[in-house]
Design an enzyme around this catalytic site. Structure first.
Site, PDB file in Angstrom:
ATOM      1  CE  LYS A  28      28.275 -26.235  -8.685  1.00 31.88           C
ATOM      2  NZ  LYS A  28      27.189 -26.962  -9.392  1.00 31.88           N
ATOM      3  NE  ARG A  70      19.684 -30.687  -9.607  1.00 35.17           N
ATOM      4  CZ  ARG A  70      20.976 -30.525  -9.357  1.00 35.17           C
ATOM      5  NH1 ARG A  70      21.449 -30.761  -8.140  1.00 35.17           N
ATOM      6  NH2 ARG A  70      21.798 -30.133 -10.297  1.00 35.17           N
ATOM      7  CE1 TYR A  87      34.514 -31.530  26.087  1.00 39.34           C
ATOM      8  CE2 TYR A  87      35.169 -31.126  23.816  1.00 39.34           C
ATOM      9  CZ  TYR A  87      34.986 -30.682  25.116  1.00 39.34           C
ATOM     10  OH  TYR A  87      35.282 -29.387  25.414  1.00 39.34           O
ATOM     11  CG  MET A 103      34.678 -25.309  18.359  1.00 41.82           C
ATOM     12  SD  MET A 103      33.976 -24.187  19.578  1.00 41.82           S
ATOM     13  CE  MET A 103      33.016 -23.124  18.573  1.00 41.82           C
TER      14      MET A 103
HETATM   15  C1  LIG Z   1      27.939 -27.740 -10.386  1.00 43.29           C
HETATM   16  C2  LIG Z   1      27.540 -27.982 -11.782  1.00 43.29           C
HETATM   17  C3  LIG Z   1      28.434 -28.591 -12.677  1.00 43.29           C
HETATM   18  C4  LIG Z   1      29.792 -29.114 -12.237  1.00 43.29           C
HETATM   19  O1  LIG Z   1      29.598 -30.352 -11.613  1.00 43.29           O
HETATM   20  P1  LIG Z   1      30.877 -31.205 -11.137  1.00 43.29           P
HETATM   21  O2  LIG Z   1      30.279 -32.489 -10.691  1.00 43.29           O
HETATM   22  O3  LIG Z   1      31.477 -30.445 -10.012  1.00 43.29           O
HETATM   23  O4  LIG Z   1      31.751 -31.312 -12.307  1.00 43.29           O
HETATM   24  C5  LIG Z   1      28.051 -28.734 -13.987  1.00 43.29           C
HETATM   25  N1  LIG Z   1      26.837 -28.308 -14.417  1.00 43.29           N
HETATM   26  C6  LIG Z   1      25.941 -27.742 -13.590  1.00 43.29           C
HETATM   27  C7  LIG Z   1      24.627 -27.320 -14.118  1.00 43.29           C
HETATM   28  C8  LIG Z   1      26.248 -27.568 -12.253  1.00 43.29           C
HETATM   29  O5  LIG Z   1      25.371 -26.992 -11.435  1.00 43.29           O
END
Ligand SMILES: *Cc1c(COP(=O)(O)O)cnc(C)c1O
Length: 373
Positions: free
Chosen positions: A35, A130, A258, A306
């Protein structure tokens, strides 16, 4: 010549880190979580290092289609499931598995009436609050899905909130795990529970047929600072590298940058690095954030601007214009600066730094060496 900052994607490191997952959980199906564009690495750039996984897990159908375009024919899992009933047609077309975490998604699946065979992941809310169905309603929902012709398989899924640490003096997964186990005790089906922290810390305790490995693949320790990446035998898969573009000799009491918030207490040499917050380096990083110059560890000084930041050259007597600066990752001499240390210094986690490298930073692939095949 382009500005010297660039990110390096180390495909060998991805491949190595995946092999650590295999060794740790030899009997599990391994989903590589890609992701957020493979945690900022770029799905297409990371793919060669992760193609030995059993599946890919991500959020967007657009990302899933990119994985298919790379030639991947195996499982792909949409971790947040579908966002509209129309998404089910894409899931059918591209053979995407998806989680079902809420009633509205369940309704869309129940109402779907085109030919398809979906592998679904039914998500339980075992305490993180969640996503997912409450344990009390979970078995009845499972039975509803089970009755559908277009549902080929149902995997029981949950997510740990505290797999990386103890909670209130107790192992962080005990409560969620026992809630989950009790709820699915009488329901057949595979299970998908573990993220990186659970894979590394709790593989003895958690039976997870499908595991979802994310951050550990990218060479960040999920339970830093308790354990660092060397402890887990992981390697950084992303390096952020730049060069010195100026050098200043400071007299005592001269200030830097800065806000003049660093003052030299004695004469010193400092280097100016082509890297700033517009490249994704956190502006909040204070004086003292670790950095490598010519592979030697030193620290940032003054405020990050920056396009530039300043580093203390006291320990690096041979530093000159063009000297290599590693903001995190691996230096060309092999020294490692874990992203977790840089992140901790600015109060965040490696995930955020990896995902935050900006568009203007060129990305270079360090390809898998075939000798490791
Ligand atoms: C992002 C995610 C993972 C992976 O989590 P990590 O801590 O990066 O290993 C696993 N399961 C779900 C549902 C996630 O959203």
């Amino acid at each position: 010549m382009p500005r010297p900052i660039h990110a390096i994607i180390h495909q060998d490191a991805l491949r190595h880190n995946l092999s650590v997952v295999r060794k740790t959980c030899p009997n599990s199906q391994v989903f590589a979580v890609v992701k957020a564009n493979a945690y900022g690495h770029g799905i297409e750039r990371a793919y060669a290092g992760l193609s030995a996984a059993d599946g890919f897990a991500l959020l967007d159908i657009a990302e899933a289609i990119r994985v298919r375009a790379l030639g991947w024919t195996g499982p792909i899992l949409l971790l947040e499931g579908i966002f509209s009933p129309q998404d089910l047609y894409d899931c059918a077309n591209y053979q995407l598995s998806f989680s079902i975490h809420s009633q509205h998604q369940l309704d869309w699946v129940l109402q779907f009436n085109a030919p398809a065979q979906f592998d679904v992941y039914l998500k339980m809310n075992s305490g993180m609050n969640r996503l997912g169905f409450k344990p009390a309603e979970y078995p009845a929902i499972w039975k509803q899905l089970k009755a559908l012709d277009h549902v080929a398989s149902i995997t029981h899924m949950m997510h740990f909130s505290d797999a990386d640490a103890d909670r209130l003096g107790k192992n962080g997964i005990d409560e969620q795990l026992s809630c989950f186990n009790q709820t699915v005790a009488d329901l057949p089906g595979r299970r998908s529970l573990s993220n990186s922290a659970a894979i590394l810390r709790h593989h003895d305790q958690v039976q997870s047929d499908a595991i979802r490995a994310g951050i550990l693949l990218y060479g960040s320790s999920p339970d830093f600072p308790t354990h660092d990446l060397a402890h887990w035998d992981l390697k950084p898969s992303m390096s952020l590298v730049s060069e010195l573009i100026a050098i200043q000799d400071l007299q005592m009491d001269e200030t830097v940058g800065y806000g003049s918030n660093f003052t030299a207490t004695e004469p010193m040499r400092i280097g100016i690095v082509a890297c700033g917050y517009a490249d994704g380096y956190q502006r909040i990083s204070p004086t003292g954030t670790p950095v490598l110059v010519n592979g030697i560890r030193t620290q940032t000084i003054g405020r990050v601007s920056m396009d530039m930041l300043a580093v203390d050259l006291t320990p690096i007597s041979d530093a000159e214009i063009g000297s290599e600066v590693v903001l995190w990752g691996q230096s060309s001499s092999g020294t490692v600066l874990p992203i977790d240390e840089v992140a901790a210094s600015s109060g965040t986690v490696g995930y955020e730094l990896m995902c935050g490298v900006t568009q203007r930073v060129n990305v270079v692939i360090q390809a898998c060496s075939t000798t490791n095949l």
